[in-house]
Design a protein around this motif. Sequence first.
Motif, PDB file in Angstrom:
ATOM      1  N   LYS A   2      -0.333  17.078   5.666  1.00 33.68           N
ATOM      2  CA  LYS A   2      -0.089  16.619   5.906  1.00 33.68           C
ATOM      3  C   LYS A   2       0.620  15.110   4.247  1.00 33.68           C
ATOM      4  CE  LYS A   2      -0.546  15.829  10.496  1.00 33.68           C
ATOM      5  NZ  LYS A   2      -1.456  14.515  10.980  1.00 33.68           N
ATOM      6  N   ILE A   3       1.122  15.112   4.171  1.00 30.44           N
ATOM      7  CA  ILE A   3       1.801  14.231   2.242  1.00 30.44           C
ATOM      8  C   ILE A   3       2.605  13.392   3.058  1.00 30.44           C
ATOM      9  CG2 ILE A   3       3.296  14.715   0.079  1.00 30.44           C
ATOM     10  CD1 ILE A   3       3.110  17.890   0.830  1.00 30.44           C
ATOM     11  N   TYR A   4       1.368  12.297   2.039  1.00 35.45           N
ATOM     12  CA  TYR A   4       1.721  11.193   2.574  1.00 35.45           C
ATOM     13  C   TYR A   4       1.731  10.042   0.929  1.00 35.45           C
ATOM     14  CZ  TYR A   4      -0.847  11.249   7.399  1.00 35.45           C
ATOM     15  OH  TYR A   4      -1.134  11.616   8.791  1.00 35.45           O
ATOM     16  N   ASN A   5       2.802   9.083   1.942  1.00 35.64           N
ATOM     17  CA  ASN A   5       2.824   7.933   0.019  1.00 35.64           C
ATOM     18  C   ASN A   5       2.843   7.048   0.708  1.00 35.64           C
ATOM     19  OD1 ASN A   5       4.794   9.772  -0.958  1.00 35.64           O
ATOM     20  ND2 ASN A   5       6.115  10.180   0.181  1.00 35.64           N
ATOM     21  N   ILE A   6       2.195   6.321  -0.171  1.00 38.68           N
ATOM     22  CA  ILE A   6       1.075   5.102   0.008  1.00 38.68           C
ATOM     23  C   ILE A   6       1.534   3.848  -1.091  1.00 38.68           C
ATOM     24  CG2 ILE A   6      -1.483   4.185   0.175  1.00 38.68           C
ATOM     25  CD1 ILE A   6      -2.220   6.475   0.843  1.00 38.68           C
ATOM     26  N   GLU A   7       1.562   2.257  -0.721  1.00 38.56           N
ATOM     27  CA  GLU A   7       2.648   1.879  -1.924  1.00 38.56           C
ATOM     28  C   GLU A   7       1.201   0.937  -1.642  1.00 38.56           C
ATOM     29  OE1 GLU A   7       6.882   1.440  -2.615  1.00 38.56           O
ATOM     30  OE2 GLU A   7       6.484  -0.350  -0.991  1.00 38.56           O
ATOM     31  N   ALA A   8       1.077   0.197  -2.609  1.00 40.85           N
ATOM     32  CA  ALA A   8       0.227  -0.763  -2.718  1.00 40.85           C
ATOM     33  C   ALA A   8       0.371  -1.661  -3.586  1.00 40.85           C
ATOM     34  CB  ALA A   8      -1.165  -0.857  -2.521  1.00 40.85           C
ATOM     35  N   LYS A   9      -0.216  -3.538  -4.220  1.00 47.65           N
ATOM     36  CA  LYS A   9      -0.085  -3.993  -5.118  1.00 47.65           C
ATOM     37  C   LYS A   9      -1.035  -4.096  -5.830  1.00 47.65           C
ATOM     38  CE  LYS A   9       1.785  -8.005  -7.203  1.00 47.65           C
ATOM     39  NZ  LYS A   9       3.474  -8.764  -7.006  1.00 47.65           N
ATOM     40  N   VAL A  10      -1.656  -3.509  -6.736  1.00 45.98           N
ATOM     41  CA  VAL A  10      -3.047  -3.182  -7.811  1.00 45.98           C
ATOM     42  C   VAL A  10      -2.437  -3.603  -9.348  1.00 45.98           C
ATOM     43  CG1 VAL A  10      -4.726  -2.414  -7.955  1.00 45.98           C
ATOM     44  CG2 VAL A  10      -3.517  -1.541  -6.312  1.00 45.98           C
ATOM     45  N   LEU A  11      -3.636  -5.570  -9.207  1.00 47.84           N
ATOM     46  CA  LEU A  11      -2.647  -5.568 -10.594  1.00 47.84           C
ATOM     47  C   LEU A  11      -2.159  -6.062 -11.379  1.00 47.84           C
ATOM     48  CD1 LEU A  11      -5.472  -3.237 -12.604  1.00 47.84           C
ATOM     49  CD2 LEU A  11      -6.291  -5.619 -11.447  1.00 47.84           C
ATOM     50  N   GLU A  12      -1.426  -6.784 -10.423  1.00 43.07           N
ATOM     51  CA  GLU A  12       0.301  -7.852 -10.713  1.00 43.07           C
ATOM     52  C   GLU A  12       1.132  -6.416 -10.548  1.00 43.07           C
ATOM     53  OE1 GLU A  12       0.354 -10.458  -9.563  1.00 43.07           O
ATOM     54  OE2 GLU A  12      -1.957 -10.376  -9.027  1.00 43.07           O
ATOM     55  N   GLU A  13       0.948  -5.080 -10.164  1.00 45.72           N
ATOM     56  CA  GLU A  13       1.879  -3.821 -10.521  1.00 45.72           C
ATOM     57  C   GLU A  13       2.276  -3.475  -9.179  1.00 45.72           C
ATOM     58  OE1 GLU A  13       1.912  -1.299 -13.607  1.00 45.72           O
ATOM     59  OE2 GLU A  13       0.463  -3.026 -15.300  1.00 45.72           O
ATOM     60  N   ASN A  14       3.292  -3.218  -8.514  1.00 46.43           N
ATOM     61  CA  ASN A  14       3.535  -2.238  -7.520  1.00 46.43           C
ATOM     62  C   ASN A  14       3.271  -0.936  -7.953  1.00 46.43           C
ATOM     63  OD1 ASN A  14       4.368  -4.325  -5.552  1.00 46.43           O
ATOM     64  ND2 ASN A  14       6.360  -4.669  -6.513  1.00 46.43           N
ATOM     65  N   LEU A  15       2.306   0.091  -6.892  1.00 52.07           N
ATOM     66  CA  LEU A  15       2.306   1.168  -7.900  1.00 52.07           C
ATOM     67  C   LEU A  15       2.444   2.591  -6.170  1.00 52.07           C
ATOM     68  CD1 LEU A  15      -0.804   0.861  -9.566  1.00 52.07           C
ATOM     69  CD2 LEU A  15       1.195   2.105 -10.650  1.00 52.07           C
ATOM     70  N   LYS A  16       2.321   3.656  -6.197  1.00 48.26           N
ATOM     71  CA  LYS A  16       3.293   4.835  -5.086  1.00 48.26           C
ATOM     72  C   LYS A  16       1.908   5.607  -5.460  1.00 48.26           C
ATOM     73  CE  LYS A  16       6.867   6.106  -2.928  1.00 48.26           C
ATOM     74  NZ  LYS A  16       8.620   6.827  -2.824  1.00 48.26           N
ATOM     75  N   MET A  17       1.411   5.978  -4.854  1.00 41.06           N
ATOM     76  CA  MET A  17       0.710   6.821  -4.701  1.00 41.06           C
ATOM     77  C   MET A  17       1.078   8.049  -3.971  1.00 41.06           C
ATOM     78  SD  MET A  17      -3.015   7.064  -4.354  1.00 41.06           S
ATOM     79  CE  MET A  17      -3.116   6.240  -2.929  1.00 41.06           C
ATOM     80  N   ASP A  25      -8.671   3.272 -14.335  1.00 42.79           N
ATOM     81  CA  ASP A  25      -9.609   4.211 -13.570  1.00 42.79           C
ATOM     82  C   ASP A  25      -9.077   4.551 -12.073  1.00 42.79           C
ATOM     83  OD1 ASP A  25     -10.758   1.780 -12.596  1.00 42.79           O
ATOM     84  OD2 ASP A  25     -12.178   2.414 -13.319  1.00 42.79           O
ATOM     85  N   THR A  26      -9.911   4.902 -11.053  1.00 47.60           N
ATOM     86  CA  THR A  26     -10.040   5.686 -10.337  1.00 47.60           C
ATOM     87  C   THR A  26     -10.289   4.414  -8.904  1.00 47.60           C
ATOM     88  OG1 THR A  26     -12.704   6.430  -9.696  1.00 47.60           O
ATOM     89  CG2 THR A  26     -10.491   8.134 -10.025  1.00 47.60           C
ATOM     90  N   THR A  27     -10.968   3.280  -9.279  1.00 47.17           N
ATOM     91  CA  THR A  27     -11.115   1.988  -8.701  1.00 47.17           C
ATOM     92  C   THR A  27      -9.832   1.285  -8.636  1.00 47.17           C
ATOM     93  OG1 THR A  27     -10.923   0.923 -10.647  1.00 47.17           O
ATOM     94  CG2 THR A  27     -13.062   1.178  -9.627  1.00 47.17           C
ATOM     95  N   VAL A  28      -9.040   1.764  -9.070  1.00 40.98           N
ATOM     96  CA  VAL A  28      -7.054   1.873  -8.410  1.00 40.98           C
ATOM     97  C   VAL A  28      -6.956   2.322  -7.092  1.00 40.98           C
ATOM     98  CG1 VAL A  28      -4.381   1.539  -9.079  1.00 40.98           C
ATOM     99  CG2 VAL A  28      -6.658   1.431 -10.855  1.00 40.98           C
ATOM    100  N   ILE A  29      -7.008   3.569  -7.568  1.00 38.96           N
ATOM    101  CA  ILE A  29      -7.048   4.982  -5.783  1.00 38.96           C
ATOM    102  C   ILE A  29      -7.480   4.355  -5.182  1.00 38.96           C
ATOM    103  CG2 ILE A  29      -6.996   6.946  -4.873  1.00 38.96           C
ATOM    104  CD1 ILE A  29      -6.260   7.958  -8.371  1.00 38.96           C
ATOM    105  N   SER A  30      -8.789   3.680  -5.545  1.00 39.32           N
ATOM    106  CA  SER A  30      -9.959   3.452  -4.332  1.00 39.32           C
ATOM    107  C   SER A  30      -9.111   1.771  -3.761  1.00 39.32           C
ATOM    108  CB  SER A  30     -11.115   2.799  -4.677  1.00 39.32           C
ATOM    109  OG  SER A  30     -11.882   4.757  -4.713  1.00 39.32           O
ATOM    110  N   LYS A  31      -8.711   1.088  -4.206  1.00 38.47           N
ATOM    111  CA  LYS A  31      -8.389  -0.287  -3.764  1.00 38.47           C
ATOM    112  C   LYS A  31      -6.684   0.228  -2.899  1.00 38.47           C
ATOM    113  CE  LYS A  31      -7.133  -4.712  -4.314  1.00 38.47           C
ATOM    114  NZ  LYS A  31      -7.778  -5.155  -3.205  1.00 38.47           N
ATOM    115  N   MET A  32      -6.308   1.535  -3.346  1.00 37.80           N
ATOM    116  CA  MET A  32      -4.987   1.423  -2.659  1.00 37.80           C
ATOM    117  C   MET A  32      -5.160   2.038  -1.488  1.00 37.80           C
ATOM    118  SD  MET A  32      -2.513   3.097  -5.617  1.00 37.80           S
ATOM    119  CE  MET A  32      -0.530   3.394  -5.077  1.00 37.80           C
ATOM    120  N   LEU A  33      -6.769   2.695  -1.548  1.00 41.06           N
ATOM    121  CA  LEU A  33      -6.420   3.184  -0.088  1.00 41.06           C
ATOM    122  C   LEU A  33      -7.186   2.296   1.006  1.00 41.06           C
ATOM    123  CD1 LEU A  33      -7.583   6.289  -0.691  1.00 41.06           C
ATOM    124  CD2 LEU A  33      -6.031   6.411  -0.045  1.00 41.06           C
ATOM    125  N   LEU A  34      -7.631   1.105   0.153  1.00 39.63           N
ATOM    126  CA  LEU A  34      -7.982   0.272   1.296  1.00 39.63           C
ATOM    127  C   LEU A  34      -7.010  -0.724   1.537  1.00 39.63           C
ATOM    128  CD1 LEU A  34     -11.191  -1.188  -0.695  1.00 39.63           C
ATOM    129  CD2 LEU A  34     -11.060  -0.232   2.016  1.00 39.63           C
TER     130      LEU A  34
END
Length: 126
Positions: free
Chosen positions: A91-106, A65-74
Amino acid sequence: MKLIHRFAYYFGGFAIGIVILIFFLSGKKTSCAYGPEARTLKNIRNKAHVYSEETLQFLKSEKLDTTVISKMLLDGDVLFDENTRGFDSCKIYNIEAKVLEENLKMTVENCEDTATIKKIERVFEK
């Protein structure tokens, strides 16, 4: 004046200043976002989020759900070397984070009033 008295006056004034500062800043939404990464993430967090169809499909297929996006933005890391300037001064930004033991890129398109989450994808470690 002895050195010990100087230290006492200094620390006494310092303690009074800290107490006054805590009194004035308590209850306010104050933060210390000094670095470029913290400022960028805070700027995106404070705007209205718009989700692309691709983003919604990814979240649905992965049962997220969208809480993953909120976590990535934190907790995310902004990849400044991959950023580009979009159309209409967005501006277009690429944000990378480890959420729920997975590496995600937004990929986020940060405009003046809204932040559009263009896509989210898995990043596999090299």
